[in-house]
Every structure is written in structure tokens, then in C-alpha cells.
Design a protein around this motif. Structure first.
Motif, mmCIF file in Angstrom:
data_model
loop_
_atom_site.group_PDB
_atom_site.id
_atom_site.type_symbol
_atom_site.label_atom_id
_atom_site.label_comp_id
_atom_site.label_asym_id
_atom_site.label_seq_id
_atom_site.Cartn_x
_atom_site.Cartn_y
_atom_site.Cartn_z
ATOM 1 N N ARG A 244 1.189 -1.010 -0.044
ATOM 2 C CA ARG A 244 0.022 0.210 -0.079
ATOM 3 C C ARG A 244 0.721 1.297 -0.348
ATOM 4 N NH1 ARG A 244 -3.555 -2.911 -1.674
ATOM 5 N NH2 ARG A 244 -5.257 -3.363 -0.703
ATOM 6 N N PRO A 245 0.413 2.368 -0.803
ATOM 7 C CA PRO A 245 -0.995 2.425 -1.969
ATOM 8 C C PRO A 245 -1.030 1.505 -2.213
ATOM 9 C CG PRO A 245 0.168 4.623 -1.382
ATOM 10 C CD PRO A 245 1.299 3.240 -0.587
ATOM 11 N N VAL A 246 -1.948 2.184 -2.982
ATOM 12 C CA VAL A 246 -2.203 0.897 -4.300
ATOM 13 C C VAL A 246 -1.326 1.370 -5.634
ATOM 14 C CG1 VAL A 246 -3.545 0.215 -5.994
ATOM 15 C CG2 VAL A 246 -4.141 0.230 -4.150
ATOM 16 N N SER A 247 -1.316 2.582 -5.622
ATOM 17 C CA SER A 247 -0.348 3.162 -7.146
ATOM 18 C C SER A 247 1.271 2.435 -6.256
ATOM 19 C CB SER A 247 -0.209 5.162 -6.273
ATOM 20 O OG SER A 247 -0.045 5.126 -5.054
ATOM 21 N N GLU A 248 1.960 2.664 -5.609
ATOM 22 C CA GLU A 248 3.310 1.902 -5.485
ATOM 23 C C GLU A 248 3.371 -0.059 -5.707
ATOM 24 O OE1 GLU A 248 6.328 2.876 -3.989
ATOM 25 O OE2 GLU A 248 5.276 5.238 -4.035
ATOM 26 N N CYS A 249 1.731 -0.116 -5.971
ATOM 27 C CA CYS A 249 1.815 -2.073 -6.617
ATOM 28 C C CYS A 249 2.384 -1.727 -7.877
ATOM 29 C CB CYS A 249 0.352 -1.990 -6.535
ATOM 30 S SG CYS A 249 -0.506 -2.177 -4.797
ATOM 31 N N CYS B 122 -0.407 -6.202 -6.014
ATOM 32 C CA CYS B 122 0.140 -5.967 -4.622
ATOM 33 C C CYS B 122 -0.001 -6.992 -3.767
ATOM 34 C CB CYS B 122 -1.770 -5.493 -3.904
ATOM 35 S SG CYS B 122 -1.858 -3.385 -5.442
#
Length: 146
Positions: free
Chosen positions: A34-39, A99
Motif C-alpha cells: 500500500r498505497p495501491v499506486s506503489e503496486c 499488490c
């Protein structure tokens, strides 16, 4: 008499705790990135390496990831092919992010999917070190079709 009942109840309670701790977990524990933008974004994947039957490293744009699998997957990377599949929830967001959540898989061409256990970001130095241990690898060229 009361002492025997108390002892019996106590013995049963201890036995239950021991059994619960030694019983295999039927559902793996997930700790999604997390956050999903880091996946990991499969649409940005440009390089990957299979380290062993349980471990992959991947590069997506400037980001690097360590991907652990739930089970032994000896056929990963066959035919220089590797495809990541997001779970339904992340497919619906339009990103298709990987993720380390339930329902995510990776597979090689014409092979069954392997469940992903975890995804974590790693730095360039760690990626380069792990790349040296790789048994298979590939580069993504052309459009990606998840």
C-alpha cells in the motif's frame, strides 16, 4: 469433585490452544503493498527474472519488485513468457495492479497460473544482486495484453 472438573476444563482449554497453534492455516495471510499506486503495474512491466520456483523479480518503469508465490511453480518463464493477472477488484479499478492480494496470479504461456503470496518494492542494488541469481528472465517488448 470441583477440583476435578476445574482440572478437566483447564486441560481441555490448553489442548484446544495447542491444536489451534499447530493446525496448518488453510488460508494464507496477505499483507498487500500500500498505497495501491506503489503496486506492480503489469502494463508497465519491462523486465522480469525467475529466481527459483517461489520467487520472481520484476521491473516496471523505474520501480523494482520482489514477488513471492504461494506454491512451487517450476514452469515459470517457459518460452520467455510471464503474465501477471490482477484480482477482480484491481481489474475493476482499471489499473490491474498487483499488490500481493488474494486472487492475483502469474503464469507462463500454456501453463497453469501460480498464486501470488506477496509483492514488495526493492531498490536497484537489491534488484541487481538478485538478478545475478536468476535462472530465467525476459524483457517485455511491444504492447502488453493482461
Amino acid at each position: 469433585m470441583k477440583t476435578r472438573i476445574v482440572m478437566l476444563v483447564l486441560a481441555m482449554a490448553i489442548s484446544s490452544v495447542v491444536q489451534a497453534q499447530s493446525a496448518p492455516k488453510s488460508t494464507p495471510e496477505y499483507h498487500p503493498l500500500r498505497p495501491v499506486s506503489e503496486c506492480l503495474r503489469p502494463d508497465r512491466l519491462n523486465q522480469w527474472y525467475v529466481l527459483d520456483n517461489h520467487t520472481i523479480i520484476a521491473k516496471a518503469g523505474p520501480d523494482r519488485y520482489l514477488v513471492k508465490l504461494q506454491n512451487d511453480c517450476p514452469r515459470l518463464g517457459i518460452g520467455q513468457s510471464l503474465r501477471f493477472r490482477a484480482n477482480q477488484s484491481n481489474k475493476m479499478t482499471g489499473w490491474g495492479a498487483i499488490c500481493g492480494e488474494s486472487g492475483e496470479t502469474v503464469r507462463s504461456r500454456d501453463e497453469p497460473p501460480c498464486a501470488i503470496q506477496s509483492v514488495s518494492k526493492i531498490d536497484k542494488a537489491e534488484y541487481d544482486k538478485l538478478e545475478d541469481q536468476a535462472v530465467k528472465g525476459g524483457f517485455m517488448t511491444g504492447p502488453h495484453h493482461p
